[in-house]
Design an enzyme around this catalytic site. Structure first.
Site: not given
Ligand SMILES: Cc1cc2nc3c(=O)[nH]c(=O)nc-3n(C[C@H](O)[C@H](O)[C@H](O)COP(=O)(O)O)c2cc1C
Length: 321
Positions: A18, A70, A100, A139, A169, A200
């Site tokens: 987001a 999503q 989230c 997710k 994740h 993830n």
């Molecule tokens: C700023 C930010 C916004 C995020 N927004 C969402 C979102 O809208 N939907 C979602 O499923 N995950 C969201 N996430 C989680 C990411 O999709 C991801 O699962 C998480 O950052 C771990 O992956 P990474 O270590 O590669 O960043 C967000 C993460 C961050 C840092």
């Protein structure tokens, strides 16, 4: 890797984020070979559907490829309606957010809070998959907290409810973004279900992507924060997974050109009032990659005019090449 009728370009996906994975950023990632990307989450609450913010969140462009949207919410019927509406507006794949950790989202029992209620999870998944013809993906995190890691249970429910791919994740909700992501639970999920599993969490390099794929047996990896300020990471990971060769980073000139184009596109996409604000964080991430610790980064955020922002950035990037 396939999801439903779609053959993905490769096994390296962009995570929904987001405030970040908007249309301009997803277009750039597509240029640098992302396998697929998701929109920012869209609330299932119909009161916000017609706002400018919602419209921009799901805005699509042909360059992005598969239009994957999503949705987030907790009411099964509301979620089904949101999915159907997005499909009517052009979504070709629906992803459901149960990962989230934000309090604002979890208070409404949406996002990762849902993992505490497997019965409700099943109702949501069944309603949504029944409401649309397009593939639906899910997710999740590994659980609500370390004492309640129920991702395998949720994964089985997902598979039985018609979900066509699952992203995990490797953290619990209570871990937020602290500590290191763990991959043992993702490995267990992969062993228990036969739909594609996407790993993830904390994947920030080609070598790490290879390691996580090997360790978990997952079908694909999803990159979030690792792609900030370096959308070219997807091309490097794709090449490494294909050939085992680490390709060079883009030249400084190419990086500067990408940063400028990105900021220009953000201004055009969000308009005069909002564009320069959204651009600030991206510029900061580009500078972390291109010129870490520059004093310029500190002074830059005071600029509150889009033309001035672009002009000053261009001058700075010219000066370091
Ligand atoms: C700023 C930010 C916004 C995020 N927004 C969402 C979102 O809208 N939907 C979602 O499923 N995950 C969201 N996430 C989680 C990411 O999709 C991801 O699962 C998480 O950052 C771990 O992956 P990474 O270590 O590669 O960043 C967000 C993460 C961050 C840092």
């Amino acid at each position: 890797m396939r999801i439903g009728q779609f053959q993905l370009k490769n096994r390296v996906l962009l995570a929904p984020m987001a405030g970040i994975t908007d249309q301009p950023f997803r277009r750039l990632c597509a240029r640098y070979h992302v396998g697929m990307s998701y929109s920012e989450m869209m609330s299932a609450n119909r009161d916000v559907w017609h706002t400018e913010k919602s419209r921009l969140r799901v805005a699509h462009h042909a360059e992005i490829g598969i239009n994957a949207v999503q949705i987030a919410g907790s009411d099964p019927l509301e979620m089904a309606q949101a999915a159907a509406l997005n499909v009517e507006y052009g979504a070709k794949l629906i992803d459901i957010n149960m990962g989230c950790p934000a309090k604002k989202v979890n208070r409404k029992m949406a996002g990762s809070a849902l993992m505490q209620h497997p019965g409700l999870v099943e109702k949501i998944l069944r309603e949504v998959t029944a409401a649309v013809e397009v593939p639906v993906t899910l997710k999740i995190r590994t659980g609500w907290d370390k004492a309640h890691r129920n991702c395998v249970e949720i994964a089985k429910i997902a598979e039985q409810s018609g979900i066509q791919a699952l992203t995990v994740h490797g953290r619990t909700r209570s871990c937020l973004y602290q500590g290191e992501a763990e991959y043992d639970n993702i490995c267990q999920v992969k062993q228990q279900i036969s739909i594609p599993v996407i790993a993830n969490g904390d994947i920030t390099s080609a070598e790490k992507a290879r390691y996580v794929l090997d360790y978990t047996g997952a079908d694909a990896v999803m990159i979030g924060r690792g792609a900030l300020g370096q959308p070219w990471l997807f091309r490097q990971i794709e090449a490494f997974l294909q050939s085992g060769t680490l390709i060079a980073e883009p030249s400084l000139a190419e990086k500067c050109q990408v940063a400028l184009e990105h900021i220009h596109n953000l201004h055009a996409f969000y308009g005069e009032q909002k564009g320069y604000r959204v651009a600030r964080k991206h510029i900061s991430w580009y500078l972390d990659n291109i010129k870490p610790d520059s004093a310029f980064k500190r002074t830059f955020n005071t600029i509150a005019d889009p033309k001035q922002q672009l002009y000053v950035l261009e001058e700075f990037l010219d000066s370091i090449q």
